[in-house]
Design a protein around this motif. Structure first.
Motif, PDB file in Angstrom:
ATOM      1  N   THR A  32      -1.230   8.733   2.656  1.00 51.40           N
ATOM      2  CA  THR A  32      -1.485   7.403   3.193  1.00 51.40           C
ATOM      3  C   THR A  32      -2.411   7.479   4.398  1.00 51.40           C
ATOM      4  O   THR A  32      -3.391   6.738   4.489  1.00 51.40           O
ATOM      5  CB  THR A  32      -0.169   6.710   3.595  1.00 51.40           C
ATOM      6  N   SER A  78       3.635  11.676   0.901  1.00 52.59           N
ATOM      7  CA  SER A  78       3.195  10.276   0.876  1.00 52.59           C
ATOM      8  C   SER A  78       2.561   9.874   2.198  1.00 52.59           C
ATOM      9  O   SER A  78       1.531   9.199   2.230  1.00 52.59           O
ATOM     10  CB  SER A  78       4.370   9.347   0.580  1.00 52.59           C
ATOM     11  N   PHE A 104       0.833  -1.195   0.000  1.00 50.85           N
ATOM     12  CA  PHE A 104       0.000   0.000   0.000  1.00 50.85           C
ATOM     13  C   PHE A 104       0.874   1.253   0.000  1.00 50.85           C
ATOM     14  O   PHE A 104       0.563   2.236  -0.683  1.00 50.85           O
ATOM     15  CB  PHE A 104      -0.926  -0.015   1.216  1.00 50.85           C
ATOM     16  N   SER A 105       1.963   1.226   0.732  1.00 46.51           N
ATOM     17  CA  SER A 105       2.889   2.358   0.768  1.00 46.51           C
ATOM     18  C   SER A 105       3.467   2.621  -0.619  1.00 46.51           C
ATOM     19  O   SER A 105       3.574   3.773  -1.050  1.00 46.51           O
ATOM     20  CB  SER A 105       4.004   2.086   1.764  1.00 46.51           C
ATOM     21  N   VAL A 137       0.768   4.309  -2.729  1.00 40.46           N
ATOM     22  CA  VAL A 137       0.572   5.727  -2.405  1.00 40.46           C
ATOM     23  C   VAL A 137       1.742   6.557  -2.917  1.00 40.46           C
ATOM     24  O   VAL A 137       1.553   7.661  -3.440  1.00 40.46           O
ATOM     25  CB  VAL A 137       0.365   5.918  -0.892  1.00 40.46           C
ATOM     26  N   THR A 138       2.951   6.034  -2.809  1.00 39.26           N
ATOM     27  CA  THR A 138       4.118   6.748  -3.336  1.00 39.26           C
ATOM     28  C   THR A 138       3.993   6.933  -4.842  1.00 39.26           C
ATOM     29  O   THR A 138       4.256   8.023  -5.375  1.00 39.26           O
ATOM     30  CB  THR A 138       5.413   6.001  -2.984  1.00 39.26           C
TER      31      THR A 138
END
Length: 136
Positions: A78, A74, A26-27, A30-31
């Motif tokens: 997030t 980010s 997920f990170s 989002v990035t």
């Protein structure tokens, strides 16, 4: 050895492992979203900023504060996405389940455990109880 095996296959540990893997993916998502859409969107107000390239130098030491700005954007995205797409809806669902639970259960006057509103005897302490009338 059995205790270690039990620990490894315990539900909470497996759930935590899955959460960590999903969180990492997920990170990255989002990035990528920040790089592809948010940073260019900020360019509407001028040129497209390339935060990663922003630096300043003090005594030949280069400080790359642009990378921090990218990470901050980010993080905020997030946290916002997690809150509005996961935390808020889950909180509403849990509140609804709690209301439904309250509507069908009550506290035993003797042992204070949760029992059905229709119960005439507590399943925990076996005390006789006057059943509540439903719809009151």
């Amino acid at each position: 050895m059995n205790g270690f095996k039990k620990f490894l296959f315990q539900g909470n540990l497996v759930q935590l492992a899955v959460a960590v893997v999903i969180g990492a993916v997920f990170s990255e998502l989002v990035t990528a979203f920040t790089t592809a859409f948010v940073t260019p969107l900020l360019g509407i107000f001028g040129r497209v900023p390339k935060f990663a390239d922003l630096t300043f130098t003090v005594n030949n030491s280069e400080f790359q504060y642009g990378a921090f700005i990218d990470a901050l954007i980010s993080f905020v995205l997030t946290a916002t996405i997690l809150y509005f797409l996961i935390v808020l809806p889950m909180t509403k669902v849990m509140e609804r389940f709690a209301r439904d639970e309250e509507a069908t259960h009550r506290e035993c006057p003797s042992c204070f455990s949760q029992i059905s509103r229709k119960a005439i005897r507590c399943a925990y302490c076996t005390s006789e109880i006057v059943p509540e009338k439903m719809g009151v």
